[in-house]
Structures are given as C-alpha cells and as structure tokens.
Design a protein around this motif. Structure first.
Motif, PDB file in Angstrom:
ATOM      1  N   ALA A  84       5.908   3.837   0.898  1.00 53.97           N
ATOM      2  CA  ALA A  84       5.004   2.726   0.645  1.00 53.97           C
ATOM      3  C   ALA A  84       5.443   1.534   1.483  1.00 53.97           C
ATOM      4  O   ALA A  84       6.602   1.442   1.892  1.00 53.97           O
ATOM      5  CB  ALA A  84       5.022   2.357  -0.836  1.00 53.97           C
ATOM      6  N   ASP A 120      -1.047   5.373   8.551  1.00 54.52           N
ATOM      7  CA  ASP A 120      -1.803   5.413   7.295  1.00 54.52           C
ATOM      8  C   ASP A 120      -2.576   6.700   7.157  1.00 54.52           C
ATOM      9  O   ASP A 120      -2.828   7.175   6.071  1.00 54.52           O
ATOM     10  CB  ASP A 120      -2.855   4.293   7.310  1.00 54.52           C
ATOM     11  CG  ASP A 120      -2.288   3.027   6.729  1.00 54.52           C
ATOM     12  OD1 ASP A 120      -1.179   3.083   6.186  1.00 54.52           O
ATOM     13  OD2 ASP A 120      -2.967   1.993   6.832  1.00 54.52           O
ATOM     14  N   ASP A 121      -3.025   7.175   8.314  1.00 56.04           N
ATOM     15  CA  ASP A 121      -3.958   8.288   8.292  1.00 56.04           C
ATOM     16  C   ASP A 121      -3.282   9.510   8.892  1.00 56.04           C
ATOM     17  O   ASP A 121      -3.184   9.632  10.109  1.00 56.04           O
ATOM     18  CB  ASP A 121      -5.208   7.895   9.098  1.00 56.04           C
ATOM     19  CG  ASP A 121      -6.131   9.076   9.301  1.00 56.04           C
ATOM     20  OD1 ASP A 121      -5.948  10.098   8.596  1.00 56.04           O
ATOM     21  OD2 ASP A 121      -7.015   8.991  10.168  1.00 56.04           O
ATOM     22  N   GLY A 180       7.620   5.653  -2.112  1.00 53.62           N
ATOM     23  CA  GLY A 180       6.255   5.478  -2.611  1.00 53.62           C
ATOM     24  C   GLY A 180       6.180   5.213  -4.104  1.00 53.62           C
ATOM     25  O   GLY A 180       5.370   4.404  -4.562  1.00 53.62           O
ATOM     26  N   ARG A 240       7.031  11.625   4.065  1.00 50.42           N
ATOM     27  CA  ARG A 240       5.731  11.324   3.452  1.00 50.42           C
ATOM     28  C   ARG A 240       5.937  10.520   2.189  1.00 50.42           C
ATOM     29  O   ARG A 240       7.053  10.321   1.740  1.00 50.42           O
ATOM     30  CB  ARG A 240       4.997  12.623   3.132  1.00 50.42           C
ATOM     31  CG  ARG A 240       4.664  13.407   4.391  1.00 50.42           C
ATOM     32  CD  ARG A 240       3.939  14.695   4.052  1.00 50.42           C
ATOM     33  NE  ARG A 240       4.042  15.628   5.170  1.00 50.42           N
ATOM     34  CZ  ARG A 240       3.148  15.748   6.126  1.00 50.42           C
ATOM     35  NH1 ARG A 240       2.057  14.997   6.109  1.00 50.42           N
ATOM     36  NH2 ARG A 240       3.314  16.606   7.107  1.00 50.42           N
ATOM     37  N   GLN A 241       4.839  10.059   1.600  1.00 55.12           N
ATOM     38  CA  GLN A 241       4.916   9.347   0.315  1.00 55.12           C
ATOM     39  C   GLN A 241       5.832   8.138   0.345  1.00 55.12           C
ATOM     40  O   GLN A 241       6.587   7.890  -0.577  1.00 55.12           O
ATOM     41  CB  GLN A 241       5.372  10.300  -0.812  1.00 55.12           C
ATOM     42  CG  GLN A 241       4.474  11.477  -1.033  1.00 55.12           C
ATOM     43  CD  GLN A 241       3.055  11.054  -1.347  1.00 55.12           C
ATOM     44  OE1 GLN A 241       2.837  10.054  -2.028  1.00 55.12           O
ATOM     45  NE2 GLN A 241       2.079  11.780  -0.853  1.00 55.12           N
ATOM     46  N   LYS A 279       0.838  -1.198   0.000  1.00 51.19           N
ATOM     47  CA  LYS A 279       0.000   0.000   0.000  1.00 51.19           C
ATOM     48  C   LYS A 279       0.869   1.242   0.000  1.00 51.19           C
ATOM     49  O   LYS A 279       1.967   1.253   0.564  1.00 51.19           O
ATOM     50  CB  LYS A 279      -0.986   0.007   1.167  1.00 51.19           C
ATOM     51  CG  LYS A 279      -0.349   0.127   2.522  1.00 51.19           C
ATOM     52  CD  LYS A 279      -1.413   0.070   3.619  1.00 51.19           C
ATOM     53  CE  LYS A 279      -0.738  -0.112   4.964  1.00 51.19           C
ATOM     54  NZ  LYS A 279      -1.674  -0.447   6.031  1.00 51.19           N
ATOM     55  N   GLY A 280       0.360   2.270  -0.654  1.00 50.50           N
ATOM     56  CA  GLY A 280       1.110   3.514  -0.768  1.00 50.50           C
ATOM     57  C   GLY A 280       0.601   4.543   0.233  1.00 50.50           C
ATOM     58  O   GLY A 280      -0.164   4.220   1.138  1.00 50.50           O
ATOM     59  N   ASN A 281       1.033   5.783   0.055  1.00 55.05           N
ATOM     60  CA  ASN A 281       0.558   6.879   0.902  1.00 55.05           C
ATOM     61  C   ASN A 281       0.789   6.652   2.375  1.00 55.05           C
ATOM     62  O   ASN A 281      -0.060   6.955   3.198  1.00 55.05           O
ATOM     63  CB  ASN A 281      -0.941   7.125   0.689  1.00 55.05           C
ATOM     64  CG  ASN A 281      -1.154   7.907  -0.573  1.00 55.05           C
ATOM     65  OD1 ASN A 281      -0.341   8.779  -0.893  1.00 55.05           O
ATOM     66  ND2 ASN A 281      -2.199   7.576  -1.289  1.00 55.05           N
ATOM     67  N   THR A 308       2.969   7.373   5.777  1.00 49.20           N
ATOM     68  CA  THR A 308       3.833   8.384   6.374  1.00 49.20           C
ATOM     69  C   THR A 308       4.705   7.725   7.440  1.00 49.20           C
ATOM     70  O   THR A 308       4.204   6.979   8.271  1.00 49.20           O
ATOM     71  CB  THR A 308       2.979   9.491   7.028  1.00 49.20           C
ATOM     72  OG1 THR A 308       2.116  10.035   6.025  1.00 49.20           O
ATOM     73  CG2 THR A 308       3.854  10.596   7.598  1.00 49.20           C
TER      74      THR A 308
END
Ligand code: ASP
Ligand code: MG
Length: 454
Positions: A386, A361-362, A432, A383-384, A312-314, A316
């Motif tokens: 994966a 994730d959030d 990512g 950030r970014q 999964k991407g995104n 942090t």
C-alpha cells in the motif's frame, strides 16, 4: 459573474432541483451562469442503452430509454404541476426521448457503435436535465433561460473525450451569455457536451461537467466557480478510513491534484485547470448542506506543511537488481521503456546503487512486462503493498515533518520512501494490510495533536 455547477446528485430529482433553485437564488446578486449535469445515473443508463441497441438487444435498450422518459416526466410533474408551460416542457422532454428511441433503433440496425454515436446518445442526459432545470427554475421565479451548450462549447472531433477550444468558447460565451447576464437573465447550460467545428455533437469525457464549468468560468473571467456536489468538500483523509477526517477549507491546486491521484473522487483537478490557471477560485459545496463552508481550491493558498493524508492499497512493487548495469548510462531509460512498451504507468520510484524499485497500480500487463524486465537484471515482485502519502505544499520547507511522519509509522515496515521533486508529497510504501493503521497514525500525528505537543 460566477459559474454555479450542479452535479448529477444535485439535480437527481425534484427535491434536489428545488434545493438547486434555492442555492441559485442566493447567488443571484453575483450574476450566475448555471451549468448542470445529467440527472444522477442518467449518463450511465444512456451509454448502456447505446451498447445494448448496437448488440441487438433493442428491446432492453428501449426499456432503459422509457425508464429515463418516465423519470424525467415524473420529476417534471413534481416540479411544474399543471398549467403554464408545463405541458410544453413535458412534450419537449418526451420528444427528446423519442429521438433517443430512434437513435437506438438505428444503432440496432447498424449493429455497431462508434464513439460518434455514443456521443449523440450520451449528450441527451444533459440536454434533458438542462431543459428540466430551466423550466423548474422559472417556476421558482428565477429568470432562467435555456442555452444549448453546443452553441458555446466548441471542441475537436475526438468523440467521447473531445478537446475543448477555449478561444472559440470564449468568443461564443461572450456573444451568447454576456448579453443575457447584462439583461439580468440566468443562463442554464448543460455540462459535458459540445459541438465540433463540423457541427457534430461531442462529449468531453466522463465527469466533464466540472470541466465545462471551469471552461465557461475561464472564458467569462468569472469571480468564482462553485461546484455543488454531494460531499462537504475535500477532507484531510478518506473518512471511511479515518473517522476524524475533517474538512479542508482552503487547498492549493497542486495539492488537490496530488490527492486526486490517490483516488479522492470529489473532482478531478485537471478538469478545473483552465480556471485555476486564470486565478479563478473553485469552491466545492454540498448541495444537501448549503450552509457548509465547503473547500476553496486556489493556485496561491499558503503552503501548509501537511494538508492531507492519502492512501491506496493494491499496489505492486517491482524491484530490479543489476549490479552490472545499473550505473551504465541509459539504463534507466531502457528500464522505463519496458514499462512504456507494456502501457504500464509507474507511480513511485526509488533507486540505489544497484537497484531500482517502482510501484504500479495496474498489474494487468505484468506477465509480459516481467519477461522483458528480466533481461535487464534480477526482478522481484511484491504484491499487496500500500502507499500512504503525506501531502502538503510546504512539506519540503519544514524540517520536522519528515521525522514526524516516519515517527508516527514506527512499528510498521517501510518498504520504499520517496519525496517528490516538488516536495509536495512524501510517499511511503508499507504492507497492504496496514494501510488503515498507517493513515490513522499519520492523521493523528498531523491533525489531532496540538502543535506544541508535536
Ligand atoms: N453526465 C456526465 C457524466 O456522468 C458528466 C458529468 O456528470 O459531469 O459523466
Ligand atoms: Mg461529477
């Protein structure tokens, strides 16, 4: 007996319901109880109508309900034609839509939506589909009897995510369903809905049809639970990323649960836990391709070193450096309390002498969270990123897997690595924009290379 559950796409229209009837007939010797979801998208439309009505957009809400009426009646026409009890069934479906319209009017007068009224409206999706499917199955000469799910599925009063009471469900299922089965009848029950001890309609959470099926299977000691959906089963990777992904024929429950946290949307394993805990195998099949082999999920399948590649991407990454405090007793607790306070759940954790790295994730509450974290040490944010994960219950017992995984990723920057304590999941944090490359490389390593070449 077995439980055969059809999801929304598997009862989406007359053609799908006809396929469901053929599938159910092929299961007849195993004495199925059929659980159905609302027609595809119907639950979303009902919830939208409830919101609109409560916000004073009654006309829009009523238009949505008329759309649902139209759709159910069109499919009923296609399935039932004229004569027999077709008119009664149509009248019954229409009466339910009248009730929905009255409920919407009441909501628009109140101008206010409670979880309890949301449930009252959402439940109609399954009430309508169960009535339609039962009538259609009769047309296909199946001995189908409609069961009001609320007569069986007892829950607490936590509306929109009510907790089922398995003991009460077991008692009811034996009283209501077993006599039907022993008379050769075919019970058709709506999933997702239940009733509180006080008699009020509840729902058990979005996607709850699978949960209903598992609960009924556990209650009746089913030989198997079949979840019919619109994909072939669980795959060795997301086929949109890894073209060569292939079907997993048998997967362990713990592996399936691990994959779900990576967004494998086939089904959420927690919903089938009641069945798996009782040793009942759960199958996933594609109702458009009933000849497929599907995926069997069991608690005790053999431990393979690698069952699937997930990603999964995104993501942090947050790193906290604190030469002063890190080794102090209680530091980690203090650190995690910050995340707890800001309702941010942490996924992967790695520590060294002087730093702790975690992924989230959030990132929606990050700003406030960082203020508190900075009180504990130097904080950096990446950030970014994966996450790729190699999932297999036998991962820890196989000395070459880890080396092969990292070898396959040569040339990619690895930012964090973590092997879960249960040794079921090797998690690797990478850049990512390399997620697809990493997943394909790992998949090729573990699924495309013959073992002797490995
Ligand atoms: N109809 C419900 C939903 O859409 C439950 C289900 O389909 O499993 O969430
Ligand atoms: Mg579903």
């Amino acid at each position: 007996m077995i439980v055969v559950k059809f999801g929304g796409t598997s009862v989406a229209d007359a053609a799908a319901i006809a396929r469901a009837a053929a599938i159910t007939r092929s299961r007849a010797p195993r004495r199925p109880v059929v659980v159905v979801s609302a027609l595809a998208r119907a639950t979303n439309e009902l919830l939208a109508a409830a919101e609109q009505a409560a916000q004073g957009q009654l006309i829009v809400a009523l238009r949505g309900i008329e759309g649902l009426r139209e759709r159910h009646l069109v499919e009923a026409d296609a399935l039932l034609g004229n004569g027999g009890d077709a008119d009664d069934v149509r009248a019954e479906l229409s009466a339910m839509c009248d009730e929905l319209a009255s409920l919407s009017e009441a909501l628009s007068v109140l101008g206010h939506l409670t979880p309890r009224s949301l449930d009252a409206i959402a439940a109609y999706g399954e009430l309508l589909s169960a009535a339609l499917v039962q009538a259609a199955f009769r047309r296909y000469d199946l001995p189908a009897d409609l069961v009001d799910a609320r007569d069986v599925m007892v829950t607490d009063e936590l509306h929109t995510r009510a907790v089922p009471d398995l003991d009460a469900i077991t008692e009811n299922a034996r009283r209501v369903l077993l006599p039907m089965l022993s008379q050769g009848r075919l019970p058709v029950v709506g999933g997702f809905i239940g009733r509180s001890p006080g008699g009020v309609t509840t729902t058990i959470g979005r996607g709850g049809g699978d949960f209903s099926a598992a609960l009924l299977g556990a209650a009746l000691g089913a030989e198997a639970i079949e979840i019919w959906t619109d994909v072939d089963g669980m795959l060795t990777a997301d086929p949109r990323v890894v073209e060569r992904a292939r079907l997993i024929e048998v997967i362990r429950f713990d592996e399936a649960a691990e994959l779900a946290t990576f967004g494998a949307k086939v089904l959420h394993p927690s919903t089938i836990a009641p069945a798996v805990q009782r040793g009942i195998p759960v199958f996933i099949f594609n109702s458009r391709r009933p000849e497929g082999r599907g995926t069997r999920i069991t608690a005790d399948a053999p431990r393979r070193a690698v069952s699937a590649i997930a990603g999964k991407g995104n993501v942090t990454v947050i790193k906290v450096n604190s030469s002063r405090m890190l080794l102090a007793p209680g530091f980690l607790r203090t650190l995690f309390e910050v995340f707890e306070r800001h309702h941010t759940s942490v996924d992967v954790v790695a520590t060294s002498e002087v730093s702790v790295s975690v992924t989230v994730d959030d990132p929606s509450r990050l700003d406030a969270l960082l203020v508190d974290l900075r009180a504990l040490g130097d904080v950096s944010i990446e950030r970014q990123r994966a996450v790729v994960a190699v999932v297999g219950a036998g991962l820890g017992g196989d000395s070459t897997t880890m080396a092969r995984a990292l070898g396959a990723l040569h040339g990619l920057r690895v930012h964090m690595i973590s092997l879960s304590a249960t040794e079921i999941n090797l998690t690797i944090i990478i850049d990512g924009d390399r997620l697809g490359d990493a997943m394909r490389a790992l998949h090729a390593e573990f699924f495309d290379r013959p073992p002797e070449a490995a």
